[in-house]
Design an enzyme around this catalytic site. Structure first.
Site, mmCIF file in Angstrom:
data_model
loop_
_atom_site.group_PDB
_atom_site.id
_atom_site.type_symbol
_atom_site.label_atom_id
_atom_site.label_comp_id
_atom_site.label_asym_id
_atom_site.label_seq_id
_atom_site.Cartn_x
_atom_site.Cartn_y
_atom_site.Cartn_z
ATOM 1 N N GLY A 1 11.742 21.672 -35.991
ATOM 2 C CA GLY A 1 10.540 20.941 -35.609
ATOM 3 C C GLY A 1 10.358 20.763 -34.105
ATOM 4 O O GLY A 1 9.257 20.944 -33.574
ATOM 5 N N GLN B 1 7.004 16.533 -41.909
ATOM 6 C CA GLN B 1 7.223 15.607 -43.032
ATOM 7 C C GLN B 1 6.422 15.988 -44.270
ATOM 8 O O GLN B 1 6.721 15.519 -45.358
ATOM 9 C CB GLN B 1 6.863 14.164 -42.620
ATOM 10 N N SER C 1 10.147 22.194 -40.409
ATOM 11 C CA SER C 1 11.595 22.146 -40.200
ATOM 12 C C SER C 1 12.309 22.097 -41.554
ATOM 13 O O SER C 1 11.941 21.292 -42.419
ATOM 14 C CB SER C 1 11.926 20.885 -39.393
ATOM 15 N N HIS D 1 15.339 21.136 -42.598
ATOM 16 C CA HIS D 1 16.246 20.071 -43.066
ATOM 17 C C HIS D 1 15.525 18.874 -43.671
ATOM 18 O O HIS D 1 16.151 17.956 -44.181
ATOM 19 C CB HIS D 1 17.229 19.642 -41.961
ATOM 20 N N THR E 1 18.797 36.277 -31.614
ATOM 21 C CA THR E 1 19.132 36.820 -32.931
ATOM 22 C C THR E 1 18.817 35.788 -34.012
ATOM 23 O O THR E 1 19.227 34.629 -33.911
ATOM 24 C CB THR E 1 20.626 37.196 -32.982
ATOM 25 N N CYS F 1 17.372 4.594 -31.985
ATOM 26 C CA CYS F 1 18.410 3.695 -31.507
ATOM 27 C C CYS F 1 18.896 4.262 -30.181
ATOM 28 O O CYS F 1 19.415 5.373 -30.126
ATOM 29 C CB CYS F 1 19.526 3.690 -32.546
HETATM 30 N N1 PLP Z 1 8.285 16.119 -36.187
HETATM 31 C C1 PLP Z 1 8.446 15.180 -37.147
HETATM 32 C C2 PLP Z 1 7.239 14.535 -37.764
HETATM 33 C C3 PLP Z 1 9.723 14.807 -37.565
HETATM 34 O O1 PLP Z 1 9.874 13.870 -38.506
HETATM 35 C C4 PLP Z 1 10.849 15.444 -36.949
HETATM 36 C C5 PLP Z 1 12.230 15.041 -37.320
HETATM 37 O O2 PLP Z 1 12.523 13.880 -37.500
HETATM 38 C C6 PLP Z 1 10.620 16.421 -35.964
HETATM 39 C C7 PLP Z 1 9.328 16.732 -35.623
HETATM 40 C C8 PLP Z 1 11.756 17.131 -35.308
HETATM 41 O O3 PLP Z 1 12.269 18.115 -36.163
HETATM 42 P P1 PLP Z 1 13.741 18.744 -35.933
HETATM 43 O O4 PLP Z 1 14.710 17.679 -36.319
HETATM 44 O O5 PLP Z 1 13.783 19.929 -36.837
HETATM 45 O O6 PLP Z 1 13.810 19.147 -34.498
#
Ligand code: PLP
Length: 379
Positions: A70, A178, A198, A200, A236, A325
């Site tokens: 992200g 999200q 993203s 994860h 890569t 935090c």
């Molecule tokens: N954008 C949003 C709305 C997110 O919630 C997050 C992660 O918390 C990110 C971007 C960043 O993504 P990444 O953790 O893959 O860099």
């Protein structure tokens, strides 16, 4: 019993995604750019993964650029558009409730001479499309509005913004980190030019993601080097991670997303009903009509959220205060501040986010613990 309710921060990897990562790591180790058989095999797997991701959005495969997630997607989109459209204008528009991956990139662009409008939101965290219309100028080159907010789960009016921007030459980026895997997204129908995802956040691995780039839009490379990703992102490709991401994406069919939404809506109701039935004082932060059921942001007047988080943590329940935090101090949430102004809500709110692995029994455990702790703390 323990319960992980912080899926908006990160999710457990799906076992099928992990199996796919293992298969690729163990058996397809060639470099996708190499021309020998090992390389060609890796390149074939890479393209299969690209097809799966493209199909999930209803776009062309070559419109998908694999990257590290992200933060990289947001940086690539924002900096790429701003810099490449400099001759046309220096004005960019976003919202006050974006993730830091967008907000901090916008601050950087301000330091480089760009002018940024941060659109406000109302008490429910919603954006006015009219306010966006009024902010648009002939020199506006980019509008970046998140699809779903990471703290409240609010869904922003992406379709309406896409409609509005049809009349304007500005490029439209949405941070869908999200939202992807929770709701069906069709960038072509929405008029979205660039979209960040993203892995994860949807049970894929960490450190991998993709940027959808409409083939109608020119975007310079952000990383320079080799010719990977059609010279649009050098380096890569991380094939095991990309394959794991594609597997996780393939499991989130429209039917699976609808089933998940239904389950998480029931989980939310279980928690809020338990709070109401026990007489606890609580409020929802967000827009109940337009939000992801996965995310439940609750305010408990008179309850310090950092203390509540710690007390829940002692019971092995993980939630979030929704804010960063920094050096041991919990910063007030910029999203809740944008909704309420300077208010004690930012210190009294928690984010619960549901996901893979959560069960009814775990949610009962969470609801009971919340009722017990909050009643005690509000006394
Ligand atoms: N954008 C949003 C709305 C997110 O919630 C997050 C992660 O918390 C990110 C971007 C960043 O993504 P990444 O953790 O893959 O860099």
């Amino acid at each position: 019993m323990e319960g992980y309710f912080d899926h908006a921060a990160s999710t457990p990897i799906h076992p099928e995604a992990l199996a796919e990562m293992n298969r690729l790591a163990q058996t397809v180790f060639g470099n996708p750019s190499s021309i020998h058989n090992f390389g060609r095999q890796a390149a074939m797997e890479l393209e299969l993964a690209r097809d799966v991701i493209a199909a999930s959005l209803g776009v062309k495969s070559h419109e998908i650029i694999f990257n590290s997630g992200g933060t990289e997607g947001d940086n690539t989109a924002l900096i790429g558009v701003a810099m490449s459209q400099k001759d046309r204008g220096h004005h960019l528009i976003t919202t006050a409730v974006e993730h830091p991956a967008v907000l901090e990139t916008m601050h950087y662009l301000e330091s480089q001479g760009f002018e940024v409008t941060y659109l406000p939101v109302n008490e429910k965290g919603q954006l006015s499309v009219n306010a966006l219309k009024e902010a648009l100028r002939p020199d506006t080159t980019l509008v970046s509005v998140m699809y779903a907010n990471n703290e409240t789960g609010n869904l922003l009016p992406i379709k309406e913004i896409g409609e509005l921007l049809k009349e304007h030459p500005t490029i439209f980026h949405t941070d869908a980190v999200q939202a992807y895997g929770k709701v069906s997204i069709h960038p072509k129908e929405l008029g979205v030019d660039l979209l960040t995802v993203s892995a994860h956040k949807f049970n894929g691995p960490k450190g991998v993601g993709f940027l959808y780039k409409s083939d109608q839009v020119h975007l310079p490379a952000y990383l320079h080097g080799g010719e990977q990703e059609e010279k649009r992102r050098a380096g890569t490709e991380n094939l095991p991670a990309i394959g794991g991401m594609a597997k996780a994406a393939s499991l989130l069919t429209p039917e699976a997303m609808a089933e998940n939404a239904q389950r998480y809506r029931q989980f939310s109701e279980k928690v809020t009903n338990a709070l109401t039935d026990s007489g606890v004082n609580w409020q929802l932060n967000g827009d109940p009509e337009h939000k992801l059921p996965q995310v439940l942001n609750l305010r408990f007047p008179k309850v310090a959220n950092d203390l509540l988080l710690m007390k829940l943590d002692l019971q092995k329940i993980a939630i979030s205060t929704g804010s960063a935090c920094t050096a041991g101090n919990i910063e007030p949430s910029h999203v809740l501040e944008a909704m309420y102004g300077k208010s004690s809500a930012t210190k009294e709110s928690i984010r619960i986010s549901f996901g893979l692995g959560n069960t009814d029994a775990m949610v009962d455990f969470l609801a009971n613990s919340l009722v017990a702790l909050v009643s005690q703390m509000q006394d």
